[in-house]
Design a protein around this motif. Structure first.
Motif, PDB file in Angstrom:
ATOM      1  N   VAL A   1       0.853  -1.183   0.000  1.00 17.68           N
ATOM      2  CA  VAL A   1       0.000   0.000   0.000  1.00 17.68           C
ATOM      3  C   VAL A   1       0.889   1.233   0.000  1.00 17.68           C
ATOM      4  CG1 VAL A   1      -1.758   1.278   1.302  1.00 17.68           C
ATOM      5  CG2 VAL A   1      -1.839  -1.204   1.234  1.00 17.68           C
ATOM      6  N   GLN A   2       0.472   2.244  -0.756  1.00 20.19           N
ATOM      7  CA  GLN A   2       1.129   3.545  -0.751  1.00 20.19           C
ATOM      8  C   GLN A   2       0.092   4.573  -0.325  1.00 20.19           C
ATOM      9  OE1 GLN A   2       3.308   4.441  -4.368  1.00 20.19           O
ATOM     10  NE2 GLN A   2       3.349   2.271  -4.875  1.00 20.19           N
ATOM     11  N   TRP A   3       0.517   5.593   0.417  1.00 17.42           N
ATOM     12  CA  TRP A   3      -0.408   6.614   0.868  1.00 17.42           C
ATOM     13  C   TRP A   3       0.316   7.936   1.110  1.00 17.42           C
ATOM     14  CZ3 TRP A   3       1.386   2.680   3.951  1.00 17.42           C
ATOM     15  CH2 TRP A   3       1.952   3.005   5.178  1.00 17.42           C
ATOM     16  N   LEU A   4      -0.469   9.000   1.227  1.00 16.42           N
ATOM     17  CA  LEU A   4       0.019  10.333   1.570  1.00 16.42           C
ATOM     18  C   LEU A   4      -0.518  10.702   2.944  1.00 16.42           C
ATOM     19  CD1 LEU A   4      -0.533  12.249  -1.784  1.00 16.42           C
ATOM     20  CD2 LEU A   4       1.625  11.396  -0.862  1.00 16.42           C
ATOM     21  N   GLU A   5       0.266  11.481   3.685  1.00 12.26           N
ATOM     22  CA  GLU A   5      -0.159  11.937   5.004  1.00 12.26           C
ATOM     23  C   GLU A   5      -0.011  13.446   5.100  1.00 12.26           C
ATOM     24  OE1 GLU A   5       1.982  10.023   8.161  1.00 12.26           O
ATOM     25  OE2 GLU A   5       1.385   8.025   7.516  1.00 12.26           O
ATOM     26  N   ILE A   6      -1.014  14.073   5.676  1.00 16.01           N
ATOM     27  CA  ILE A   6      -0.923  15.480   6.061  1.00 16.01           C
ATOM     28  C   ILE A   6      -0.723  15.482   7.571  1.00 16.01           C
ATOM     29  CG2 ILE A   6      -2.140  17.677   6.209  1.00 16.01           C
ATOM     30  CD1 ILE A   6      -3.650  16.814   3.658  1.00 16.01           C
ATOM     31  N   VAL A   7       0.330  16.150   8.027  1.00 15.98           N
ATOM     32  CA  VAL A   7       0.743  16.077   9.433  1.00 15.98           C
ATOM     33  C   VAL A   7       0.656  17.452  10.090  1.00 15.98           C
ATOM     34  CG1 VAL A   7       2.619  15.423  10.989  1.00 15.98           C
ATOM     35  CG2 VAL A   7       2.376  14.260   8.807  1.00 15.98           C
ATOM     36  N   LEU A   8       0.074  17.517  11.284  1.00 11.97           N
ATOM     37  CA  LEU A   8       0.092  18.704  12.136  1.00 11.97           C
ATOM     38  C   LEU A   8       0.612  18.256  13.489  1.00 11.97           C
ATOM     39  CD1 LEU A   8      -3.413  20.181  11.289  1.00 11.97           C
ATOM     40  CD2 LEU A   8      -1.209  21.003  10.475  1.00 11.97           C
ATOM     41  N   GLY A   9       1.610  18.980  14.026  1.00 13.83           N
ATOM     42  CA  GLY A   9       2.184  18.524  15.285  1.00 13.83           C
ATOM     43  C   GLY A   9       2.866  19.606  16.087  1.00 13.83           C
ATOM     44  N   VAL A  10       3.290  19.206  17.275  1.00 13.49           N
ATOM     45  CA  VAL A  10       3.963  20.081  18.222  1.00 13.49           C
ATOM     46  C   VAL A  10       5.179  19.351  18.763  1.00 13.49           C
ATOM     47  CG1 VAL A  10       3.752  21.225  20.475  1.00 13.49           C
ATOM     48  CG2 VAL A  10       1.796  21.159  18.930  1.00 13.49           C
ATOM     49  N   LYS A  11       6.280  20.078  18.925  1.00 13.27           N
ATOM     50  CA  LYS A  11       7.465  19.539  19.585  1.00 13.27           C
ATOM     51  C   LYS A  11       7.903  20.563  20.621  1.00 13.27           C
ATOM     52  CE  LYS A  11      11.937  19.791  18.687  1.00 13.27           C
ATOM     53  NZ  LYS A  11      13.229  19.823  18.080  1.00 13.27           N
ATOM     54  N   VAL A  12       8.154  20.109  21.854  1.00 15.53           N
ATOM     55  CA  VAL A  12       8.597  21.023  22.911  1.00 15.53           C
ATOM     56  C   VAL A  12       9.813  20.452  23.628  1.00 15.53           C
ATOM     57  CG1 VAL A  12       6.333  22.046  23.314  1.00 15.53           C
ATOM     58  CG2 VAL A  12       6.982  20.029  24.580  1.00 15.53           C
ATOM     59  N   ARG A  13      10.666  21.338  24.064  1.00 14.51           N
ATOM     60  CA  ARG A  13      11.861  20.943  24.816  1.00 14.51           C
ATOM     61  C   ARG A  13      11.454  20.696  26.266  1.00 14.51           C
ATOM     62  NH1 ARG A  13      17.122  24.753  25.511  1.00 14.51           N
ATOM     63  NH2 ARG A  13      17.809  23.806  27.446  1.00 14.51           N
ATOM     64  N   ILE A  14      11.912  19.550  26.817  1.00 10.13           N
ATOM     65  CA  ILE A  14      11.592  19.266  28.210  1.00 10.13           C
ATOM     66  C   ILE A  14      12.829  19.331  29.113  1.00 10.13           C
ATOM     67  CG2 ILE A  14       9.471  17.989  27.820  1.00 10.13           C
ATOM     68  CD1 ILE A  14      11.024  15.408  27.927  1.00 10.13           C
ATOM     69  N   TYR A  15      14.013  19.035  28.547  1.00 10.85           N
ATOM     70  CA  TYR A  15      15.239  19.132  29.338  1.00 10.85           C
ATOM     71  C   TYR A  15      16.432  19.014  28.404  1.00 10.85           C
ATOM     72  CZ  TYR A  15      18.836  18.092  32.809  1.00 10.85           C
ATOM     73  OH  TYR A  15      19.973  18.114  33.568  1.00 10.85           O
ATOM     74  N   LYS A  16      17.292  19.998  28.385  1.00  9.63           N
ATOM     75  CA  LYS A  16      18.494  20.041  27.543  1.00  9.63           C
ATOM     76  C   LYS A  16      18.199  19.542  26.128  1.00  9.63           C
ATOM     77  CE  LYS A  16      21.858  20.004  31.233  1.00  9.63           C
ATOM     78  NZ  LYS A  16      23.070  19.452  31.753  1.00  9.63           N
ATOM     79  N   ASN A  17      18.717  18.382  25.743  1.00  6.29           N
ATOM     80  CA  ASN A  17      18.523  17.868  24.385  1.00  6.29           C
ATOM     81  C   ASN A  17      17.332  16.919  24.267  1.00  6.29           C
ATOM     82  OD1 ASN A  17      20.666  19.306  23.415  1.00  6.29           O
ATOM     83  ND2 ASN A  17      22.128  17.634  23.608  1.00  6.29           N
TER      84      ASN A  17
END
Length: 182
Positions: free
Chosen positions: A117-133
């Motif tokens: 199967v092949q498909w396309l994805e539309i992505v909405l997201g959040v990334k946050v720093r919690i500690y150093k790296n």
């Protein structure tokens, strides 16, 4: 559920090219008594995210929108199992799988069918720093099937990385992220 590993490169805090690799499988029964099974099989995604907060100076947290191309190639089994009659001791068929022409139910077992199967994805997201790296994030993904090749005797119930075969899907991912200090 499935597991995956993602590698992303932050280009000037604006564009984030991403490659994802994961494994997924299933072992489930439908309401009509059909058993769907696939061992852990790989799926791949490639795409890019756009940091919607690129004008801000914060480089460790962002809100993003993205697009992915994804595919999976896998083997799966589709089978039914006749039920034992507790009173007479005979084996009876599954009443949910009646054959209107010959009468009675039709037990079957098709193992090792191949699918892709092949498909396309539309992505909405959040990334946050919690500690150093260390970061954490989540994303919502709308998945749209573009092409599929399935076995002669039935469709898979589950596609690794995509979800249920029959429809377009929405998925949620939760991520624990380590940023390499390069």
């Amino acid at each position: 559920m499935s597991s995956e590993i993602s590698v992303a490169v932050n280009l000037k805090n604006k564009f984030i090219p991403t490659i994802e690799f994961g494994m997924g499988g299933t072992d489930t029964w439908s309401e009509t008594g059909i058993h769907y099974k696939s061992k852990a099989a790989p799926f791949f995604r490639i795409g890019v995210d756009y940091n919607t907060m690129a004008k801000k100076k914060e480089k460790n947290s962002y809100l993003y929108a993205g697009l992915r191309y994804a595919f999976s190639s896998f083997k799966y089994d589709v089978s039914t199992m006749p039920a034992g009659d507790p009173i007479w001791g005979d084996v009876i068929g599954n009443p949910s799988l009646e054959d209107n022409y010959w009468g009675g139910s039709v037990p079957f077992s098709h193992l090792g069918m191949k699918g892709s199967v092949q498909w396309l994805e539309i992505v909405l997201g959040v990334k946050v720093r919690i500690y150093k790296n260390f970061n954490m994030g989540w994303s919502v993904r709308m998945k749209y099937k573009t092409s599929a090749s399935t076995g002669e005797y039935g469709d898979p119930w589950y596609v690794p990385g995509y979800g249920k075969f029959k429809s377009n899907n929405m998925g949620i991912t939760y991520s624990l992220i380590y940023k390499l200090p390069l």
